[in-house]
Design a protein around this motif. Structure first.
Motif, PDB file in Angstrom:
ATOM      1  N   SER A 228       0.844  -1.189   0.000  1.00  9.30           N
ATOM      2  CA  SER A 228       0.000   0.000   0.000  1.00  9.30           C
ATOM      3  C   SER A 228       0.879   1.239   0.000  1.00  9.30           C
ATOM      4  CB  SER A 228      -0.934   0.003   1.224  1.00  9.30           C
ATOM      5  OG  SER A 228      -0.176  -0.054   2.418  1.00  9.30           O
ATOM      6  N   PRO A 243      -3.915   3.995   4.482  1.00  8.30           N
ATOM      7  CA  PRO A 243      -3.541   3.850   3.065  1.00  8.30           C
ATOM      8  C   PRO A 243      -4.472   4.660   2.181  1.00  8.30           C
ATOM      9  CG  PRO A 243      -3.557   1.721   4.162  1.00  8.30           C
ATOM     10  CD  PRO A 243      -4.156   2.697   5.128  1.00  8.30           C
ATOM     11  N   ARG A 331       2.508  -2.205  -6.998  1.00  5.91           N
ATOM     12  CA  ARG A 331       1.331  -1.409  -6.646  1.00  5.91           C
ATOM     13  C   ARG A 331       1.237  -0.246  -7.620  1.00  5.91           C
ATOM     14  NH1 ARG A 331      -2.406   1.723  -5.384  1.00  5.91           N
ATOM     15  NH2 ARG A 331      -3.266   1.971  -3.282  1.00  5.91           N
TER      16      ARG A 331
END
Length: 338
Positions: A228, A243, A331
């Motif tokens: 995250s 997050p 991510r």
């Protein structure tokens, strides 16, 4: 000896009528090994050893058949040997498949590599494809044979020897080529002599190409369990605070950005891991991570980026990679102007 020969013949005939049975058993053993690799370490190691022993048996197949015939007067049918080769390849591909399915980053080129394993596994259990298409083309069959060995070594080496991802990848590539070479006589029984060195060169070239594309090969021994991005981080708990999903240029320049990741490594994490920050497909920074944590929660680490470009708007990716460049996970996020 005739009784033993009849038993073996009946077993082979039975298994040929049920070609998917060994594949199902191999896949189940792979799932079990993946689940128990941490808790039942000895079980996973035993299955890995058995798989490698079957490949060693293929390597000494000609010598072994000659000794059996010489000692017991029992000649092993070529059909039995051909079937054994198919079974070993099936076992290897289906055993390794659960490991790769669990660690593949599906929005990345790794999906193509895992899809290739699935395709090869499918071909290995469909006799019309395996015998009438693949086995009749000695070059493709040799590549298939080497690829099956590479795949299973990529899984078994970290389990048995606690090697790093980089070490396992390198050894698996080299070993797959070296151990395929003695098998070429069986794989290409009637080939002209000059085809052997050409095939060796082809296997070496494919191995070199796979090394260059190693980021597309999922690291079978590592898995990203959490990732995250956040403006703040609780350093004592080693986890992000709130997050975030939406990011703006102003907030990035004012606060910077933390990227947090947790990596599952059942056999231990003994290698360097990096966060690679990519902006609009261009790498802008590579940060070595300070790894800590344990087996249950994964090895946790973060990077803190403050030096963003003057115009950071666009698509960003933070990749978690090994020191050899294999992708563990990533991510994606997007930065807006306002």
């Amino acid at each position: 000896m005739n009784y033993l020969k009849n038993v073996i013949t009946k077993f082979v005939f039975m298994m040929q009528k049920r070609p998917g049975l060994m594949a199902v058993l191999a896949f189940c053993s792979g799932v079990a090994s993946y689940v128990f690799v941490e808790r039942k370490e000895s079980f996973s190691q035993l299955i890995s050893i058995l798989l490698l022993v079957t490949w060693l048996w293929l390597l000494i197949d000609n010598w072994l058949r000659d000794k059996v015939e010489e000692r017991f007067g029992v000649a092993v049918s070529p059909n039995v040997v051909r079937f054994a080769l198919q079974v070993v390849q099936q076992e290897s591909l289906f055993f390794a498949l659960p490991f790769f399915l669990a660690v593949t980053t599906w929005d990345h080129g790794q999906a193509a590599f895992t899809a290739l394993i699935i395709l090869c596994a499918f071909v290995s259990v469909v006799d019309p494809l395996y015998y009438k298409k693949l086995a009749r083309h000695s070059v493709w069959f040799s590549v298939f044979h080497s690829f099956s060995l590479f795949v299973v070594l990529s899984v078994t080496l970290p389990i048995l020897l606690k090697l790093t991802t980089s070490q396992s990848f390198e050894i698996a590539l080299v070993t797959a080529v070296i151990l395929t070479i003695p098998s070429l006589g069986n794989l290409m029984p009637n080939a002209k002599w000059w085809r052997f060195p050409l095939l060796v060169l082809l296997l070496c070239a494919l191995s070199a190409g796979l090394w260059q594309l190693r980021s597309f090969v999922p690291p079978a021994a590592l898995r990203l369990t959490d990732m995250s991005v956040s403006y703040q981080l609780d350093e004592q708990a080693r986890k992000p605070i709130e997050p975030i999903q939406k990011l703006t240029e102003y907030d990035l320049h004012q606060k910077g950005l933390y990227s947090f990741s947790a990596v599952k490594a059942p056999r231990g994490l003994n290698e360097k891991v990096f966060h690679v920050w990519v902006h609009n497909r261009k790498e802008v920074e590579r940060i070595a991570l300070d790894i800590s944590g344990g087996r249950k929660e994964g090895y946790r680490a973060w990077s803190h980026k403050t030096n963003f470009p003057a115009n950071p708007a666009g698509k960003w990716v933070v990749k978690v990679v090994t020191e050899s460049g294999q992708l563990i996970g990533q991510r994606r996020f997007e930065v807006t102007e306002v």
